[in-house]
Design an enzyme around this catalytic site. Structure first.
Site, mmCIF file in Angstrom:
data_model
loop_
_atom_site.group_PDB
_atom_site.id
_atom_site.type_symbol
_atom_site.label_atom_id
_atom_site.label_comp_id
_atom_site.label_asym_id
_atom_site.label_seq_id
_atom_site.Cartn_x
_atom_site.Cartn_y
_atom_site.Cartn_z
ATOM 1 C CG ASP A 21 -1.721 1.231 1.512
ATOM 2 O OD1 ASP A 21 -1.890 2.059 0.670
ATOM 3 O OD2 ASP A 21 -2.092 1.360 2.570
ATOM 4 C CG ASN A 23 -2.789 5.600 -1.160
ATOM 5 O OD1 ASN A 23 -3.014 4.373 -0.304
ATOM 6 N ND2 ASN A 23 -3.665 5.925 -1.920
ATOM 7 C CG ASP A 29 -1.590 1.391 -3.784
ATOM 8 O OD1 ASP A 29 -0.160 1.491 -4.213
ATOM 9 O OD2 ASP A 29 -1.693 2.019 -2.576
ATOM 10 C CG ASP A 98 -7.206 -12.416 -13.002
ATOM 11 O OD1 ASP A 98 -7.845 -13.027 -13.826
ATOM 12 O OD2 ASP A 98 -6.579 -12.618 -12.039
ATOM 13 C CG ASP A 201 -11.698 -15.574 -13.464
ATOM 14 O OD1 ASP A 201 -11.090 -15.979 -12.250
ATOM 15 O OD2 ASP A 201 -12.886 -15.484 -13.301
ATOM 16 C CD GLU A 258 -9.647 -19.909 -11.950
ATOM 17 O OE1 GLU A 258 -9.701 -20.455 -10.824
ATOM 18 O OE2 GLU A 258 -10.819 -19.425 -12.646
ATOM 19 C CG HIS A 330 -6.495 -15.184 -6.052
ATOM 20 N ND1 HIS A 330 -6.108 -16.051 -6.986
ATOM 21 C CD2 HIS A 330 -7.902 -14.920 -6.321
ATOM 22 C CE1 HIS A 330 -6.870 -16.057 -8.189
ATOM 23 N NE2 HIS A 330 -8.043 -15.452 -7.718
ATOM 24 C CG ASP A 331 -9.433 -18.459 -6.195
ATOM 25 O OD1 ASP A 331 -9.952 -17.439 -5.461
ATOM 26 O OD2 ASP A 331 -9.401 -18.732 -7.337
#
Ligand code: ISL
Ligand code: CA
Length: 561
Positions: A21, A23, A29, A98, A201, A258, A330-331
């Site tokens: 991050d 900020n 980000d 993605d 995806d 995927e 991430h899953d």
């Protein structure tokens, strides 16, 4: 097999919301990624897949896109994206976006227009059906996050639309050529911008079995898993071939599908020489023991199962193509927490798991934090859980009669939040991820497990991954590691996972003792050199090696014997 530009590289997945991050708003980000490009370069990866940063209400953390041509302000601006592409290019890093085109967001202008005029142009971008209170639904398919795939079309009492995932993710109607052209236009726009390709995806879902029909219910809710429909649907390749022809092939783009539940005869069509994708992820390991009843019914994975799943996939694709190999994404839960038994997750075990997966034939794909051995993060109550999938599975577990505590154990084992907790950069507050409050809490173990500490420690998981990446690039071994055959060695020996990588006139033996006890393995030939060792000692005598608990070795064998 023709060699492709991406095959010899190592790939890395960034989950932007949790990476860095810049900020202080608690959300990772694009500028955060730009700041960390030198880090990625130092690690040695060369392909970087960034999970979605497009405009999105974040109902499914960006996998619900409301504008394919825009960057969500929470992640930055299009200028940031352009800068990221330029800065990455300077460092020889390929950025992969993605591609989420099975569905968009219900806040996408296409869906909003479809709601205004379901019979008009944009109505035909979706699957919309007439329906009256009391009528049976067109089919009994269950959506990925629970409940029917059908929801009422906003503003219309007598219409419903289809969503295989969340109700805020309406499925796009690929049967409509106009929609397909819109998608190709968007893909080419990104390729023109300089992205090197896409991770694609949930792509198998774009082909629906029509007309709609019910399949036997597999739970008390009377619904059936979407897998029933997928097994019955033919023709996904026709859509994908058209997409590849109109987009990827023109740019020599790298694409990683995927893909779940593909049919056996489709494998070469997916990733063969003229396949629709460059590669696809190997999910044989992540789907071990999956159960139609839900997460609560899933048994822990054993070492033997893990080995068999890897070898099964390797056998399946060996003459066909190249898989992307992962231990997590991430899953999924963190690989080290999922595949290594509770209480055994030592430094050596983490390295062994990483090494065994990394050295498989295919493209190694690391998920952020894997390189420092990040572990699952436990939650004590469901209120702390963000993941919509975990929230649904919690309810499924309660309905099946589990207590709240038992259901939370299930969630803690499988929640997608496990992989989504912020990257652990250092031992300062919030693990150095953010100066604000992170959107998802950091794992409390960050004071012990963090990048800064691991860089200084020659024995760290991080330095081990660096060595693996270097070895893959080493001109002496590159061709064997990237293109060589994989041949299982002693596959029957329990809790031993071992294989040859063979080609270009040399033979490597990769060997992992997948247990907390010592074991001895016969050596098939004299050892010329130990290329990598996760423990230090390596006891070899009388044609055998005595392996310490969780020991991992890469041995160069004498190729004349
Ligand atoms: O169907 C599955 C396995 O049988 C599912 O794992 C499914 O294919 C998978 O969840 C799809 O995941 C991707 O699309 C989802 C998103 O929530 C995930 O984060 C993404 O990786 C919807 O876009
Ligand atoms: Ca931020």
């Amino acid at each position: 097999m023709l060699q492709k530009w991406w095959q010899s590289k190592t790939a890395y997945q960034i989950y932007p919301k949790s990476f860095y991050d810049s900020n202080g708003d608690g959300i990772g980000d694009l500028r955060g990624i730009i700041e960390k490009l030198d880090y990625l370069k130092e690690l040695g990866v060369e392909i970087v897949w960034i999970s979605p940063v497009y405009c999105s209400p974040l109902a499914d953390q960006g996998y619900d896109i409301s504008d394919y041509y825009g960057i969500d302000p929470r992640f930055g601006t299009m200028d940031d994206m352009d800068e990221l592409l330029q800065e990455a290019k300077k460092r020889g890093l390929h950025i992969v976006m993605d591609l989420v085109v099975n569905h968009c967001s219900d806040e996408h202008v296409w869906f909003q227009e479809a709601c205004k005029d379901p019979d008009g142009k944009f109505g035909r971008y979706f699957y919309i059906e007439d329906w009256h209170e009391g009528d049976p639904l067109p089919c009994n398919w269950r959506s990925a996050f629970g409940g029917s795939v059908w929801s009422r079309l906003p503003g219309h009492e007598d219409k419903i639309y289809l969503h295989i995932f969340h109700r805020k993710q309406p499925d796009l109607n690929w049967e409509n050529p106009e929609l397909r052209q819109e998608i190709y236009r968007m893909i080419n726009w990104w390729l023109e911008k300089g992205v090197s390709g896409f991770r694609v995806d949930a792509i198998i879902n774009i082909k629906k079995k029509l007309p709609y029909r019910n399949y036997p219910a597999d739970r008390e809710d009377g619904l059936c898993s979407i897998e029933c429909m997928l097994a019955d649907a033919e023709g996904v390749i026709d859509f994908l071939d058209e997409m590849a022809e109109n987009t990827f092939r023109k740019y020599d783009a790298f694409t990683a599908g995927e893909v779940f539940h593909e049919k056996e005869h489709e494998l070469p069509l997916f990733i063969g020489e003229h396949g629709v994708f460059s590669s696809m992820f190997d999910f044989a390991e992540t789907t071990i023991n999956t159960n139609p009843l839900g997460w609560y019914a899933v048994q822990p994975v054993t070492a033997e199962q893990y080995k068999q799943a890897c070898f099964f996939s390797q056998r399946r694709v060996k003459d066909v193509g190249f898989l992307c190999n992962i231990i997590e994404n991430h899953d999924e839960p963190r690989g080290v927490s999922h595949y290594i038994p509770d209480g055994q997750c030592t430094l050596a075990a983490k390295k062994m798991l990483g090494g065994l997966n990394f050295m498989l034939r295919g493209l190694p794909f690391l998920f952020q934090g894997q390189e420092i051995g990040m572990e699952n993060r436990r939650c004590s109550s469901i209120e702390e859980v963000d993941d919509i999938s975990a929230r649904d599975e919690y309810q499924v577990a309660l309905n099946a009669g589990l207590t709240k505590e038992e259901a939370m154990d299930v969630v803690n084992r499988f929640s997608r939040d496990n992989a989504r907790s912020p990257f652990q950069w250092d031992s300062t507050p919030n693990a150095g991820f953010s100066s604000g409050t992170p959107w998802l809490p950091v794992n409390a173990n960050y004071t012990r497990i963090n990048l800064e500490a691991q860089k200084k420690d020659p024995d760290s998981v991080w330095n081990f991954y660096r060595a693996l990446i270097e070895l893959r690039k080493d001109p002496k071994y590159r061709d064997t590691i990237v293109f060589g055959d994989l041949i299982p060695y002693l596959p029957e020996q329990k809790n031993l996972m071992s294989y040859f990588r063979e080609g270009s006139g040399q033979r490597l033996l990769v060997i992992g003792n997948f247990q907390a006890e010592i074991q001895t393995a016969a050596l098939p030939a004299p050892v010329e050199e130990v290329l990598l060792n996760n423990i230090g000692d390596c006891e070899m005598k009388d044609g055998a090696v005595r392996l310490q608990p969780w020991q991992f070795l890469i041995l160069k064998l004498n190729s004349n014997s």
